[in-house]
Design a protein around this motif. Structure first.
Motif, mmCIF file in Angstrom:
data_model
loop_
_atom_site.group_PDB
_atom_site.id
_atom_site.type_symbol
_atom_site.label_atom_id
_atom_site.label_comp_id
_atom_site.label_asym_id
_atom_site.label_seq_id
_atom_site.Cartn_x
_atom_site.Cartn_y
_atom_site.Cartn_z
ATOM 1 N N THR A 42 -6.565 -2.351 69.206
ATOM 2 C CA THR A 42 -7.811 -2.929 68.698
ATOM 3 C C THR A 42 -8.506 -3.571 69.877
ATOM 4 O O THR A 42 -7.868 -4.110 70.775
ATOM 5 C CB THR A 42 -7.590 -3.988 67.604
ATOM 6 O OG1 THR A 42 -6.796 -5.041 68.133
ATOM 7 C CG2 THR A 42 -6.965 -3.404 66.370
ATOM 8 N N THR A 76 -11.696 0.077 68.519
ATOM 9 C CA THR A 76 -10.437 0.503 69.122
ATOM 10 C C THR A 76 -10.705 1.129 70.481
ATOM 11 O O THR A 76 -11.818 1.547 70.791
ATOM 12 C CB THR A 76 -9.688 1.541 68.245
ATOM 13 O OG1 THR A 76 -10.502 2.701 68.099
ATOM 14 C CG2 THR A 76 -9.318 0.963 66.901
ATOM 15 N N THR A 122 -1.873 -1.132 68.269
ATOM 16 C CA THR A 122 -1.739 -0.854 66.832
ATOM 17 C C THR A 122 -0.906 0.390 66.572
ATOM 18 O O THR A 122 -0.255 0.481 65.537
ATOM 19 C CB THR A 122 -3.116 -0.674 66.166
ATOM 20 O OG1 THR A 122 -3.813 0.390 66.811
ATOM 21 C CG2 THR A 122 -3.938 -1.948 66.239
ATOM 22 N N SER A 123 -0.945 1.368 67.496
ATOM 23 C CA SER A 123 -0.139 2.574 67.290
ATOM 24 C C SER A 123 0.159 3.251 68.627
ATOM 25 O O SER A 123 -0.522 3.021 69.622
ATOM 26 C CB SER A 123 -0.825 3.556 66.342
ATOM 27 O OG SER A 123 -1.991 4.064 66.930
ATOM 28 N N GLN A 147 3.670 3.147 64.267
ATOM 29 C CA GLN A 147 2.708 2.128 63.856
ATOM 30 C C GLN A 147 3.270 0.753 64.189
ATOM 31 O O GLN A 147 4.460 0.489 63.936
ATOM 32 C CB GLN A 147 2.425 2.218 62.348
ATOM 33 C CG GLN A 147 1.827 3.538 61.908
ATOM 34 C CD GLN A 147 0.486 3.828 62.550
ATOM 35 O OE1 GLN A 147 -0.349 2.956 62.737
ATOM 36 N NE2 GLN A 147 0.278 5.078 62.931
ATOM 37 N N LYS A 167 2.320 -8.248 65.233
ATOM 38 C CA LYS A 167 1.311 -8.514 66.244
ATOM 39 C C LYS A 167 2.014 -8.692 67.581
ATOM 40 O O LYS A 167 3.197 -9.001 67.637
ATOM 41 C CB LYS A 167 0.519 -9.763 65.889
ATOM 42 C CG LYS A 167 -0.289 -9.600 64.614
ATOM 43 C CD LYS A 167 -1.473 -10.517 64.635
ATOM 44 C CE LYS A 167 -2.357 -10.265 63.446
ATOM 45 N NZ LYS A 167 -3.355 -9.257 63.702
#
Length: 158
Positions: A91, A97, A132-133, A146, A150
């Motif tokens: 992000t 992103t 995030t991935s 995934q 955080k």
């Protein structure tokens, strides 16, 4: 006209240039730095497993790299250096992103966690990035992971 002694003018000139250069270097801005330099998070890679990941970020102007080591994916066979294609999605500033990608990795022995990077991307001053991935492609097989937590201690700030 006054005669200059040999060597004296050259020494004074060199001294003035050295002092001026030192003053300029002391006043030059520091190279940009990303903080924190290292962060951890957890990944779920479905069929391939789950585990923690450690991200290490560096910056040189608008160019940045992130290296990743994760226990979420373990290699069943030995993997040669520079044969893992990876894309890390992050992000950007809480809404958009950005992706860091590359095909760089150390040799990975069978049964060892996957390490990849440096993955390359572009940043701007003040960008806040959080993973995030992760997509890893080895021998044509794709594992998509995934993030399930955080980054700790927090997002990368460039």
């Amino acid at each position: 006209m006054k005669h200059l002694r040999p060597g004296r003018f050259g020494f004074r000139t060199a001294l003035v240039v050295a002092v001026a250069t030192a003053g300029t270097l002391a006043m030059a801005p520091a190279a940009p730095a990303v903080t924190p330099g290292t962060a951890t998070l957890s990944f779920n890679c479905g069929f391939y497993g789950s585990g923690t990941g450690t991200l290490t970020a560096t910056q040189n102007g608008t160019a940045a790299t992130i290296s990743l080591s994760t226990s979420a994916i373990t290699s069943p066979i030995a993997i040669g250096a520079n044969s893992v294609a990876s894309t890390l999605t992050l992000t950007k500033n809480g809404s958009g992103t950005t992706q860091f990608s590359g095909k760089a990795n150390p040799a990975i022995p069978a049964g060892s966690p996957v390490s990849t990077g440096p993955l390359s991307g572009t940043v701007a001053a003040g960008d806040r990035l959080e993973a995030t991935s992760l997509k890893v492609v080895v021998f044509g097989i794709t594992a998509t992971c995934q993030a399930t937590s955080k980054q700790s201690p927090g997002p990368f700030v460039f």
